[in-house]
Structure formats: C-alpha cells, structure tokens
Design a protein around this motif. Structure first.
Motif, short mmCIF file in Angstrom:
data_model
loop_
_atom_site.label_atom_id
_atom_site.label_comp_id
_atom_site.label_asym_id
_atom_site.label_seq_id
_atom_site.Cartn_x
_atom_site.Cartn_y
_atom_site.Cartn_z
N THR A 119 2.67 12.93 -1.13
CA THR A 119 2.97 14.35 -0.83
C THR A 119 3.22 15.25 -1.36
O THR A 119 2.27 16.71 -1.35
N ASP A 167 -5.52 12.43 -9.40
CA ASP A 167 -6.30 11.84 -8.83
C ASP A 167 -6.15 12.80 -7.30
O ASP A 167 -7.09 13.00 -6.57
N PHE A 168 -5.27 13.78 -7.13
CA PHE A 168 -5.07 14.42 -5.34
C PHE A 168 -4.51 15.25 -5.91
O PHE A 168 -5.10 15.68 -4.89
N GLY A 200 0.56 -1.12 -0.01
CA GLY A 200 0.32 0.44 0.33
C GLY A 200 0.73 1.38 -0.16
O GLY A 200 -0.15 2.21 0.32
N ASP A 201 2.13 1.12 -0.30
CA ASP A 201 3.09 2.69 -0.23
C ASP A 201 2.35 3.38 -1.43
O ASP A 201 3.08 4.66 -0.90
N TYR A 202 1.65 3.29 -2.53
CA TYR A 202 1.50 3.90 -3.29
C TYR A 202 3.09 4.50 -3.58
O TYR A 202 3.01 5.74 -4.53
N GLU A 220 -1.74 22.73 -2.76
CA GLU A 220 -2.68 23.10 -1.24
C GLU A 220 -2.22 25.11 -2.21
O GLU A 220 -3.06 26.02 -1.49
N GLN A 265 0.26 17.14 -3.22
CA GLN A 265 -0.34 18.01 -2.76
C GLN A 265 -0.34 18.64 -1.59
O GLN A 265 -0.99 20.07 -1.63
#
Lengths: 309, 381
Positions: free
Chosen positions: B215, B236-237, B35-37, B222, B218
């Motif tokens: 990260t 999608d992020f 799941g570490d993407y 922001e 994202q």
C-alpha cells in the motif's frame, strides 16, 4: 501545520475513505428497510473487490469491473434473500455465513491475482474551475473518483425514493408490518428480494472501489472489516440515506484523524476512536434510543409467513 | 542357522539402506494466507524453492492458522508423516514447544522466537542492515527533510528497523527527520493508506514501511513520491518510484537446515542451541527494488550527485557509500554495523558507547528511539 491544511486533508480523506462505507450503508439501509438484516456485507464487498479487480485487469476497463462487482454482490445477496425470504431461515446466521463464504471464495478465486499491480485504475477527477477555489477546491473537487459524487447523489435520490414515493412507502411498509403490506396487495417476497438484491449491488460497488480506486490491487481480506462498520453505520444513520452520508464521512474523518493526530495523542487511543464510536452508537441506539427504536423497521430480522403474526 | 543369519543380515541391511535413503517430509505452518504478499508469501516462495531443489524432500503446508491452534495443526502434520515441521509466526512459539515435547522424534524449527528444545531450533532473517542501507538512500532523496515511515506494531523488531533506517538517513543528511505512524496491524491496506496520507499531509516526501502490503508504495507513487519496498519485490507496483527495498531469502535458511538434517548433522537431540540469525552476509536478506536491482536506475544519477563529507570516507557520493557499506556488511568478515557506537537515543542518552557494537540480545530487545525519529513511540524507556 496551519488550519487550512488540516481541514483540507481531513475532509478530502474523509470523502475518499467514506465512499465504500457510504455505498455499503445505502444498500444495507434498503435491505433493512424491507425487513431483512444482511450481515453478509463483508462477504459481498470482498467478492465485489475481487471481481472489480479481475475484470479491470483483464479488460482494462475499471468501469466494467465495477459493473461486474455490482453484479456479483447482487448475486451473493440473492443467495441470502433465497435463504431468508423463501426458506425463512435465520437472517443473522445466513448473513454471517455469507460473510464467511464471500471471504473464502474471494480468497480462493483471487489466488492468481494476488500482488499484481492494476494497469487501469479508476481515475481521480480534478473538476475544472471548481478545483481552483482556494481551500474548497482541494478539499472537495480534487483527488476524488466519480464514485464519491455518485454516492452523494445516490444518497439524495434514495432518500427521495424512500420517503417521497409510493415505492418507498411499499418498501417501508414491508419492513414495518409485512402482513398489513400483504393485505394491501404488496408482494412482500418480491419487495424483499429486490431490496436485498439492490443492497448487494451497492455493497459490490463499495468493495470494487477498494480494489480499483482506493488501493488499486487485489489482496486477500482487503476489506478488513469494513462490512461490519457498514452494519453499525446503518443503525447510526437510523435507516435514513441522508444520515448515512454524514455517518460514512464522519467515520472517514475519524479514521484519517486517528493517523494524523498520532504525533500529539497516544496512538493506541486514536486507533480505538472509530471503533469506540461504533460501540457508542450501538449502545445509545440500544439503551436510551427511544428515537432509534421508533425508527427501526418493525419487522426487522423477522421472516414473513402469510397468515402468521 | 546359516539361513537365519542370512535373513537377519538381509533385514539389517535393508534397514540401513532404508534409513540412509530416508526422505524428509517437511510441513510448513503459516499464520497468514500465502497470498498476503508479505510474510507468509515469502515463506511459501522459499518452500517451493527447496522443494524443487532436493529430490529427497517432500513438503506440505497449511495456511492462515490461528496462533492459538498451532498444536492441532502440528498433530495433523505429524499424522500425515512429517518428520520436520516449520512454524512461521512468533505467536506459534509456545504451541510449537509443547508439541516438540510431545513428539520427541520430530524435528521442529520456529521462526522469530527464542524458545528452543533438543528437537526444536529457531531461525530468523533480519532486515536491520538492509533498512540502514535504504536509510542512506532516503536521506539523499528527501527534499523536505521529512521521511515517512508506516509501521505495524511498536515491538523491538520494528523499532530496530526504524532505528537502523534513521541512522542511515542521518548519516547522509544530519538534519532530516523520520516521521513514524503506527497502524497496529500487520495487514490492513486501508490503515496503511490513511497513515501514508497523513504523513504526506505532514510534508513527508520519501517513504519506508514495515507492514505486509504494498500500500505505502502505491499511495506514495500516486503522489509522485519515492518509496522502499518491503519483504517481497515491489518494483512492479511502481517502477518509477520504488527506489530500493528489503528482500528476504528464507530458502537460504531452509536449505541449510534441511541439508544438515539430511546429512545427519542435525538430529532430534542437538538443536537446543541452534538459532539462525541470518543477515546480509549469509544471503538471507537482500537490498533491492527487486532481486538483482540494488538501486532503481532512475535514481542513480540523483544519488551520484548527492556528495557528502563523510567522517570516515571524506568526499563521497551516496551512491558509492551505499555500495561500500553493503560490501562491509555482506562480506563474511563483517566490518561495519549500523548500530556502531556512539549511538544516542532521542532523549540524549548514550545507548551504544564509542567503538562498540550491540549484542544480539540487545538488538532483539531494543525499545529506545534513536535521534531523528519523530512521532509517538509506545514503550519508550
């Protein structure tokens, strides 16, 4: 880069990064003040991070997510309380187990939530009026979430509670000398349960902040060691909520500066800085720190058995 | 006598039949959680694709394996009947080699290393061409002339990516700088976040990275700043801010390797020189914000309006340039490489002479920093 911009980014980032550390540390201070070391902070934080994300994602309410994060942190802490206070098992072993358990469980539960962006994040606030003040505005009153201010407020309240009320006195005496507290009619077991539970609530919120505000997404292992820094900060703060404030934000500033200063200093050294700080603190408190030793709760880490000394 | 012969024939026939219909059971060993993407996630996506595609293939995996304990896990997979084992971290190299020597009848493939054996191949899908294309786009999008790059470790692989990216940036924007921050971890969202914040404070306005979390995307979003995804599709992020990115298709390599084993082309005897180094032209990597989306449509206009005077193509928009370069490298007869000479390092030394390309060995041992890279560079020659 002028001085003001450095100051603004450092303070602002110190506040943002310091929040989970502050919440976690305040909680751990209460647990340890009552005499229970809880090394499970990392586990409680990661469970909180997962819970906050999952609930915010499914309901669209980050506030509700944080509430549930607090609850799961609290429940995990109760496990620790049961094992250490009721069964009187070794606190360090139980705490370590809780950390591993939390990391594993959160990883398992988090499988399907991995890598999904969060629609509703905890909003950052721009405080009307105050944010317009030059330098101070962007430094303190922009880009922070409610948890920054709530955390500072909480630190003050918890300090008052601990050092200026009968309740605080009860907590401290349970951590200092449980048999005396017991003879004075204080319910040692209840106080310890409540303090450990409260510590779990705050650690859960600290973890939840990471997944719904600081970096809104769920990733396995996302607390990345913050729980251990909390343990060090608790000692650094000498079990004092107000000093936790400085400790958490000072650590936040160091963390930010370790990236900001890379252009000028060797990155390997800078990367070490926050951790070096943690080791130095522990060394000082362990070696020279008569002051620290005096301030550490006397019965820290010891299970209480009525009638034994 | 006849009867005995018949029985013997039947046994042999059965044996042959059993052999030709032999199933492959492939075991995958991952260094991280699936799941570490990032890295391990991408390998596992590929595993599921090949598992579904071939009915003669069965796969199992173990995740989050500490690098020092790979041999124990290999033993376990062999006991479970695996006849092909993939180990997917550089740190598994020596353990895999030792196991390959102990199990001569099992086929091993190690990702990103350089040690091979008769029954142990190596493979890697590299992003440097993709980073170069992303660099072209980033160079056209920056307004401050400063592009931020958050990097995991100062190792040749990451340095190669930063250099290729920077070469792309400077091709369309010769004055632009790429500011680098190292986080010394493959996966640490908090570190990646603070590194990005530090770069934003320095004035960077476009972001790329090499680490295992979304990260950077994202944090940049922001602040309303564009960025490039890494490893997994990160569109999608931040659908408004992920311009493009690097995507991997490990399944291309796994498929090729497993089919060749199934067909008897690769055996436990002939892998000593089998090294996959797959790039755009083999389809092992892709440029895009998500599969099929090379450039986020929101940024098409800006790239079409950014026209440069290119030494090779004359007046050309960056949008067109991206697709020309992409075709040059995606075509099996590759006609362009980002590290095409002359290339100077940032200390002014000529590292690739005019008209030359870099050898594979030179690429995988790259330590220097190209002109335009700003920031610390541990191990700089």
């Amino acid at each position: 880069m002028d001085f003001a911009s450095w100051l603004i980014s450092t303070v602002s980032r110190a506040l943002a990064f310091g929040v989970p550390l502050l919440w976690g540390t305040l909680g751990e201070i209460y647990a340890e003040r009552a005499g229970v070391v809880n090394l499970g902070v990392e586990g409680m934080m990661i469970l909180g991070a997962f819970m906050a994300f999952a609930v915010s994602q499914s309901t669209g309410h980050p506030g509700l997510g944080l509430f549930c994060a607090a609850l799961i942190g609290g429940v995990a802490a109760l496990l620790h309380a049961f094992v250490t206070v009721t069964i009187r098992a070794n606190q360090y072993v139980s705490g370590l187990a809780l950390s591993m358990f939390g990391l594993g469980l959160a990883g398992l539960l988090g499988r399907g939530w991995e890598g999904k962006p969060l629609g509703n994040t905890l909003p950052t606030l721009t405080i009307p009026g105050l944010s317009r003040i030059p330098v101070l505005g962007p430094m303190l009153f922009q880009d922070q979430t409610i948890l920054t201010y709530l955390g500072i407020f909480l630190a003050v309240v918890l300090w008052l509670l601990l050092f200026r009320t009968r309740w605080g006195l009860a907590i401290r005496s349970v951590g200092e000398n449980p048999s005396t507290a017991d003879s004075l009619g204080i319910n040692v077991t209840l106080v310890r349960y409540l303090c450990v539970f409260f510590g779990g609530l705050l650690a859960g919120v600290g973890g939840g902040y990471l997944s719904v505000a600081y970096r809104p997404a769920w990733t396995e292992g996302m607390t990345a060691g913050m729980g251990w820094i909390v343990i060090a900060l608790t000692i650094f703060a000498a079990w004092d909520p107000l000093q936790a404030l400085w400790g958490a934000f000072f650590f936040g500033a160091l963390y930010h500066l370790s990236y900001r200063l890379q252009a000028y200093l060797a990155p390997e050294l800078l990367k070490l800085m926050p951790y070096l700080f943690a080791i130095v603190v522990l060394a000082i408190s362990g070696l020279g720190g008569a002051r620290w030793r005096r301030r550490a709760p006397g019965a820290l880490g010891l299970p209480y058995v009525r009638g034994e000394r | 006598m006849k009867r005995i012969l018949a029985v013997m024939l039947a046994v042999v026939a059965l044996g042959v039949l059993a052999f030709s219909a032999e199933k492959i059971k492939a075991g995958f060993i991952y260094v991280g959680p699936i799941g570490d993407y990032g890295w391990s996630h991408a390998h596992d996506v590929a595993r599921r694709i090949v598992d579904e595609k071939f009915d003669w293939l069965e796969t199992i995996y173990v995740e989050a394996v500490p690098e020092g304990e790979v041999e124990t896990y290999i033993d376990q997979l062999v006991r479970q009947g695996c006849n092909v084992i993939f180990t997917t971290s550089f740190g598994f190299m020596d353990g895999t080699l030792a196991a390959a020597e102990r199990y001569p009848n099992v086929i091993f493939a190690h990702c990103s290393g350089f040690k091979r054996n008769a029954n142990m191949a190596t493979y890697m899908a590299d992003f440097y061409q993709v980073y170069y294309i992303n660099g072209l786009i980033a160079g056209a999008l920056t307004k401050t002339g400063k592009i931020g790059y958050v990097a995991a470790f100062p190792i040749p692989e990451v340095k190669r990516h930063i250099n290729a990216f920077t070469i792309g940036v400077r091709e369309v924007n010769p004055k632009a700088e790429v500011h680098v921050r190292w986080i010394y971890e493959w996966f640490n969202p908090a570190a990646a976040k603070e590194a990005t914040e530090a770069l934003i404070a320095e004035g960077c306005d476009v972001f790329a990275f090499t680490e295992d979390s979304p990260t950077v995307v994202q944090v940049a979003a922001e602040k309303g700043l564009p960025s490039f995804g890494h490893y997994s599709p990160m569109y999608d992020f931040a659908p408004d801010y992920v311009v493009s990115g690097q995507l991997v298709h490990w399944e291309k390599i796994y498929e090729d390797f497993l089919v060749k084993i199934y067909n008897g082309f690769y055996t436990t005897k002939n892998l000593a020189h089998v090294d996959y180094w797959w790039l755009l032209s083999q389809g092992a990597v892709e440029v895009g914000a998500k599969p099929g989306m090379v450039i986020n449509p929101k940024y098409e206009a800006a790239l079409k309006n950014y026209v440069i005077n290119h030494p090779a193509f004359g007046k050309i928009s960056v949008y067109e340039l991206v697709f020309i370069r992409l075709n040059q490298m995606a075509d099996p007869g590759i006609t362009f490489d980002p590290f095409q000479g002359p290339v100077y390092d940032r200390k002014g030394r000529l590292v690739v002479p005019e008209g030359m390309w870099m050898s594979y060995d030179a690429l995988i041992t790259m330590e220097w920093a190209v002109e335009g890279v700003v920031g610390p560079w541990p191990g700089e020659p």
